[in-house]
Write a protein that holds these residues in place. Structure first.
Motif, mmCIF file in Angstrom:
data_model
loop_
_atom_site.group_PDB
_atom_site.id
_atom_site.type_symbol
_atom_site.label_atom_id
_atom_site.label_comp_id
_atom_site.label_asym_id
_atom_site.label_seq_id
_atom_site.Cartn_x
_atom_site.Cartn_y
_atom_site.Cartn_z
ATOM 1 N N LEU A 137 -26.497 26.281 -11.923
ATOM 2 C CA LEU A 137 -26.934 27.370 -11.047
ATOM 3 C C LEU A 137 -25.742 28.061 -10.404
ATOM 4 N N LEU A 138 -24.826 27.282 -9.847
ATOM 5 C CA LEU A 138 -23.671 27.852 -9.153
ATOM 6 C C LEU A 138 -22.744 28.577 -10.122
ATOM 7 N N TRP A 207 -35.706 22.346 -10.879
ATOM 8 C CA TRP A 207 -35.528 21.863 -9.499
ATOM 9 C C TRP A 207 -35.450 23.026 -8.509
ATOM 10 N N PHE A 208 -34.872 24.125 -8.943
ATOM 11 C CA PHE A 208 -34.597 25.272 -8.083
ATOM 12 C C PHE A 208 -35.811 25.709 -7.277
ATOM 13 N N ILE A 217 -29.196 30.311 -1.228
ATOM 14 C CA ILE A 217 -27.853 30.579 -1.745
ATOM 15 C C ILE A 217 -27.912 31.616 -2.864
ATOM 16 N N ALA A 218 -28.911 31.478 -3.746
ATOM 17 C CA ALA A 218 -29.056 32.451 -4.831
ATOM 18 C C ALA A 218 -29.313 33.849 -4.274
ATOM 19 N N GLU A 219 -30.186 33.957 -3.288
ATOM 20 C CA GLU A 219 -30.481 35.257 -2.682
ATOM 21 C C GLU A 219 -29.247 35.809 -1.983
ATOM 22 N N GLY A 220 -28.531 34.942 -1.283
ATOM 23 C CA GLY A 220 -27.321 35.387 -0.594
ATOM 24 C C GLY A 220 -26.275 35.921 -1.550
ATOM 25 N N ASP A 228 -18.876 32.267 -0.039
ATOM 26 C CA ASP A 228 -18.713 30.814 0.077
ATOM 27 C C ASP A 228 -20.080 30.148 0.056
ATOM 28 N N PHE A 229 -20.133 28.912 -0.421
ATOM 29 C CA PHE A 229 -21.413 28.208 -0.472
ATOM 30 C C PHE A 229 -21.226 26.722 -0.167
ATOM 31 N N SER A 230 -22.320 26.131 0.293
ATOM 32 C CA SER A 230 -22.415 24.681 0.507
ATOM 33 C C SER A 230 -23.830 24.283 0.128
ATOM 34 N N LEU A 231 -23.967 23.595 -0.983
ATOM 35 C CA LEU A 231 -25.275 23.246 -1.542
ATOM 36 C C LEU A 231 -25.417 21.725 -1.599
#
Length: 275
Positions: A137-138, A207-208, A217-220, A228-231
């Protein structure tokens, strides 16, 4: 097995189809001739009658089938819903390489209805699948760097056994284990993806749609240019696949497909940035 029968299995609630045992088509035919309430001697007689037509060793088939069926009944008597399905129906379900095998207890994937894992490897393969989806995904959203931190649960020893397949089409860099520390947490993996210009949701996500923070995070990224991301990848529910079920399966003399890897409540955090 007809496609309508496949649909019937996969459309059932998870609790009803979670546990299955695969039998040959001929074993299923023999089993279906008598209900659970009928005496064992009649069941064996039916098996032997059918086996004389389909196999050179009717007694061996009858005894093998009876042992598996008795195991399934044993689990049901313990209140553990277990289904037997035919080899034909099993051919339409996704199993790991080398499976299915007759008489092995399989557990349904909690998010992908047509996927089943051997009991013994269920937790490792399920978490592995969830983690891999998070990374894919990322990458698809355009990550050019990511770092995987162990927060709790399975850590470096477990991660070293994972079969992680990360595609590198049109993406440079690598994906490797690391033992460095940052902010007191163990870093399990780091990855660099040079020139990753992707910015889309990948196909075949399962899972998403059950993870609101992943969706955020996807929308952002897709709508607002998040950099930047933290998943978090969480695996907290054992889904009833535990030492108690292992003991019940062992008592029922069903195979579990190897050495059982028990559940650990686990959270890994993936941090990084998009290009």
């Amino acid at each position: 097995m007809k496609s309508t029968e496949k649909k019937e299995l996969l459309s059932r609630p998870y609790a009803e189809r979670q546990l299955i045992v695969v039998l040959s088509d001929d074993q299923i035919k023999a089993q279906q001739r008598y209900t659970e309430e009928q005496v064992e001697s009649k069941f064996v007689k039916a098996l032997r009658t059918i086996s004389t037509i389909i196999a050179p060793s009717p007694i061996a088939l009858a005894e093998a089938t009876l042992e598996i069926y008795k195991g399934i009944l044993n689990l049901r008597e313990q209140g553990i819903k277990t289904l037997s399905i035919s080899q034909s129906e099993a051919s339409r379900i996704k199993f790991p390489p080398g499976h299915p095998r007759f008489g092995v207890l399989y557990i349904a994937h909690p998010a992908a209805p047509n996927v089943y894992f051997p009991f013994a490897q269920f937790h490792r393969l399920t978490f592995e699948h969830k983690f891999s989806e998070a990374v894919i995904l990322l990458m698809s959203l355009g990550a050019d760097f990511l770092e995987v931190h162990h927060i709790n649960g399975w850590s470096k020893e477990f991660s070293s056994k994972m079969d992680i397949s990360i595609p590198h089409v049109n993406v440079g860099g690598g994906f490797e284990a690391s033992s460095a520390n940052k902010s007191g947490s163990e870093i399990l993996f780091t990855a660099n993806f040079i020139g990753n210009a992707s910015s889309a949701l990948p196909d075949n996500l399962v899972w998403f749609y059950h993870e609101p923070t992943w969706q955020q995070i996807a929308e952002g990224r897709l709508k607002y240019g998040m950099k930047d991301f933290s998943l978090s990848v969480r695996y907290e529910d054992d889904l009833g696949v535990n030492m108690g079920l292992k003991a019940a399966a062992t008592k029922a003399k069903l195979e579990i497909g190897g050495r059982f890897e028990d559940h650990q409540s686990t959270m890994w955090e993936i941090v990084g940035n998009f290009g």
